[in-house]
Scaffold this motif. Structure first.
Motif, mmCIF file in Angstrom:
data_model
loop_
_atom_site.group_PDB
_atom_site.id
_atom_site.type_symbol
_atom_site.label_atom_id
_atom_site.label_comp_id
_atom_site.label_asym_id
_atom_site.label_seq_id
_atom_site.Cartn_x
_atom_site.Cartn_y
_atom_site.Cartn_z
ATOM 1 N N ALA A 41 0.810 -1.223 0.000
ATOM 2 C CA ALA A 41 0.000 0.000 0.000
ATOM 3 C C ALA A 41 0.843 1.272 0.000
ATOM 4 O O ALA A 41 0.307 2.363 0.172
ATOM 5 C CB ALA A 41 -0.921 -0.012 1.223
ATOM 6 N N SER A 42 2.136 1.126 -0.205
ATOM 7 C CA SER A 42 3.038 2.280 -0.070
ATOM 8 C C SER A 42 2.737 3.403 -1.065
ATOM 9 O O SER A 42 3.069 4.563 -0.822
ATOM 10 C CB SER A 42 4.496 1.826 -0.219
ATOM 11 N N ASP A 43 2.105 3.068 -2.186
ATOM 12 C CA ASP A 43 1.797 4.093 -3.191
ATOM 13 C C ASP A 43 0.379 4.639 -3.051
ATOM 14 O O ASP A 43 -0.078 5.423 -3.891
ATOM 15 C CB ASP A 43 1.982 3.519 -4.595
ATOM 16 N N LEU A 44 -0.336 4.244 -1.998
ATOM 17 C CA LEU A 44 -1.715 4.678 -1.803
ATOM 18 C C LEU A 44 -1.782 5.733 -0.704
ATOM 19 O O LEU A 44 -1.196 5.570 0.363
ATOM 20 C CB LEU A 44 -2.605 3.483 -1.428
ATOM 21 N N ASN A 45 -2.528 6.796 -0.943
ATOM 22 C CA ASN A 45 -2.686 7.833 0.080
ATOM 23 C C ASN A 45 -4.026 7.748 0.805
ATOM 24 O O ASN A 45 -4.369 8.624 1.588
ATOM 25 C CB ASN A 45 -2.524 9.229 -0.530
ATOM 26 N N ASN A 46 -4.782 6.661 0.529
ATOM 27 C CA ASN A 46 -6.076 6.489 1.193
ATOM 28 C C ASN A 46 -6.088 5.301 2.149
ATOM 29 O O ASN A 46 -7.149 4.808 2.549
ATOM 30 C CB ASN A 46 -7.201 6.338 0.161
ATOM 31 N N VAL A 47 -4.893 4.818 2.528
ATOM 32 C CA VAL A 47 -4.773 3.691 3.452
ATOM 33 C C VAL A 47 -3.898 4.092 4.628
ATOM 34 O O VAL A 47 -2.782 4.609 4.441
ATOM 35 C CB VAL A 47 -4.164 2.449 2.758
ATOM 36 N N ASN A 48 -4.395 3.849 5.833
ATOM 37 C CA ASN A 48 -3.631 4.112 7.056
ATOM 38 C C ASN A 48 -3.467 2.831 7.854
ATOM 39 O O ASN A 48 -4.417 2.037 7.974
ATOM 40 C CB ASN A 48 -4.347 5.149 7.930
ATOM 41 N N PHE A 49 -2.282 2.625 8.395
ATOM 42 C CA PHE A 49 -2.020 1.499 9.279
ATOM 43 C C PHE A 49 -1.858 2.023 10.707
ATOM 44 O O PHE A 49 -1.161 3.012 10.937
ATOM 45 C CB PHE A 49 -0.751 0.755 8.853
ATOM 46 N N TRP A 50 -2.503 1.330 11.661
ATOM 47 C CA TRP A 50 -2.452 1.729 13.059
ATOM 48 C C TRP A 50 -2.160 0.510 13.929
ATOM 49 O O TRP A 50 -2.521 -0.618 13.575
ATOM 50 C CB TRP A 50 -3.781 2.344 13.507
ATOM 51 N N PRO A 51 -1.531 0.723 15.091
ATOM 52 C CA PRO A 51 -1.357 -0.393 16.027
ATOM 53 C C PRO A 51 -2.720 -0.889 16.520
ATOM 54 O O PRO A 51 -3.710 -0.150 16.489
ATOM 55 C CB PRO A 51 -0.558 0.223 17.189
ATOM 56 N N MET A 52 -2.760 -2.142 16.965
ATOM 57 C CA MET A 52 -3.992 -2.653 17.569
ATOM 58 C C MET A 52 -4.317 -1.824 18.803
ATOM 59 O O MET A 52 -3.440 -1.512 19.606
ATOM 60 C CB MET A 52 -3.828 -4.134 17.952
ATOM 61 N N GLN A 53 -5.569 -1.482 18.966
ATOM 62 C CA GLN A 53 -6.005 -0.677 20.099
ATOM 63 C C GLN A 53 -6.281 -1.563 21.317
ATOM 64 O O GLN A 53 -6.493 -2.775 21.178
ATOM 65 C CB GLN A 53 -7.263 0.097 19.714
ATOM 66 N N PRO A 54 -6.260 -0.989 22.518
ATOM 67 C CA PRO A 54 -6.569 -1.781 23.724
ATOM 68 C C PRO A 54 -7.927 -2.468 23.610
ATOM 69 O O PRO A 54 -8.847 -1.945 22.946
ATOM 70 C CB PRO A 54 -6.576 -0.728 24.840
#
Length: 395
Positions: free
Chosen positions: A266-279
């Motif tokens: 997804a490195s070329d996409l500006n509509n995807v975000n990666f986040w750590p797992m939340q509590p």
């Protein structure tokens, strides 16, 4: 009755099943029983039992084990066999139980052999949350009818045959069990539940912590969970690649063996975000803040598993897309009763279209009634309690 909960995991680490186990045990205590938990201790951050269990008076025995990488099938299996051997030594000296609850396990056949050797007449209920070795076959780790498959399958079949009752979590898994020669009359389907009986307050969708990640001025598509071979989160990335709507953002929360691969994809996409797992306690707010939640699985995995987050996604008043396969009996029922879309696991075009239709209100989902009718914690956990205590002669 004195009931032994023989777990395949350790409660020294956070687990998606902790609210399930806690509710089952609470139900048993309401019916006048006591529970002792036999579990692994892999040096995790949690020292004692969960506060709710300690307050009930639940006791536990921890078997020291070394943590093993989840993706290494051989190492995990050998470690689990070592765990069974250590548990056998403990059970040999501690046989005074009236019932046994056996948690879903890759080495259940060996566990059942120990139980039949040490406690021959004790009724055992086997909980199949995911089905091994079929899940390993469908995820490409082993081949159907190979020598490893035949060995694993035959040992698991022993557990199925000797269990007094099998409780599983979807019609699809029940069908798969039956296709493998398990007596359907001893299989009960009980859906997993969420963290409470009722649906969650709509105000959760304004959670300040989650809203820092999911902006209100965007249409937020959310996947949250493990990122591994069985989840096929790649289909979410491909749907994002085909999306032409600048207001739609795709968010992937979690970790796993394939996370780095997806980040690169997804490195070329500006509509995807990666986040750590939340509590864990933020899970309902995360699903509530989404505009649509996605549950993807790899090809045919629906036959062997159903993500435990499904109930919570149903309880937060947010549309849901099951990207697990249109042949799934569970998915078909959900579509019929809630109008939530179902798509094949690799069909990114249909996934994108379903997202667009939900955004435009062409598709309106109604999950609340399904949740209340089928996934209430107090009701479903009591089904487990009554099954465990049932006065039926063990096989």
């Amino acid at each position: 009755m004195r009931i032994l909960f023989w777990l395949s995991i350790g409660l020294d680490r956070r687990t998606p099943s902790e609210h399930l186990l806690t509710a089952m045990i609470e139900a048993l205590y309401k019916r006048g029983h006591t529970v002792h938990i036999l579990q692994k201790d892999t040096g995790g951050e949690i020292d004692g039992l969960y506060p709710k269990l300690e307050n009930l008076g639940v006791t536990t025995t921890k078997i020291p084990m070394t943590a093993v990488a989840h993706g290494n099938l051989v190492s995990r299996y050998l470690s689990d066999l070592s765990y069974v051997k250590k548990c056998d030594e403990w059970i040999k000296k501690n046989r005074n139980y009236d019932r046994v609850f056996l948690q879903s396990s890759n080495v259940a056949g060996f566990q059942m052999w120990v139980l039949k050797k040490r406690m021959k007449t004790v009724r055992t209920v086997f909980n199949v949350q995911d089905m091994f070795p079929e899940n390993a076959v469908y995820s490409g780790k082993i081949k159907k009818n190979s020598l490893p498959y035949i060995f694993f399958s035959r040992t698991q079949k022993y557990a199925y045959d000797k269990a007094a009752e099998i409780i599983t979590i979807s019609e699809d898994i029940k069908t798969e069990l039956e296709s493998n020669g398990v007596n359907g009359s001893k299989i009960k389907v009980v859906y997993n539940w969420s963290y409470q009986d009722k649906t969650f307050e709509r105000s959760l969708s304004m959670d300040s912590d989650i809203r820092k990640l999911l902006p209100q001025n965007k249409f937020n598509v959310v996947y949250a969970g493990n990122i591994g071979v069985m989840q096929n989160v790649e289909v979410v990335i491909e749907a994002a690649r085909k999306s032409e709507d600048p207001d739609v953002l795709f968010h992937i929360f979690g970790d796993g063996a394939y996370k780095q691969k997806l980040i690169e994809k997804a490195s070329d996409l500006n509509n995807v975000n990666f986040w750590p797992m939340q509590p864990v306690d933020k899970a309902p707010a995360l699903y509530a803040c989404a505009d649509v939640n996605i549950i993807p699985l790899a090809q045919n995995i629906y036959r062997t598993a159903l993500p435990s987050k499904t109930a919570t996604c149903m309880a937060v008043h947010t549309p849901l897309i099951l990207c697990i396969g249109t042949e799934s009996l569970f998915a078909q029922r959900v579509k019929r009763e809630t109008n939530c879309p179902i798509v094949d696991c690799s069909d990114d075009k249909s996934l994108r279209r379903a997202i667009e239709k939900i955004k435009s209100k062409e598709i309106v989902c109604h999950t609340e009634e399904f949740f209340l009718d089928n996934m209430e914690m107090s009701v479903n956990s009591m089904v487990y309690a009554k099954s465990i205590e049932a006065d039926v002669t063990a096989n």
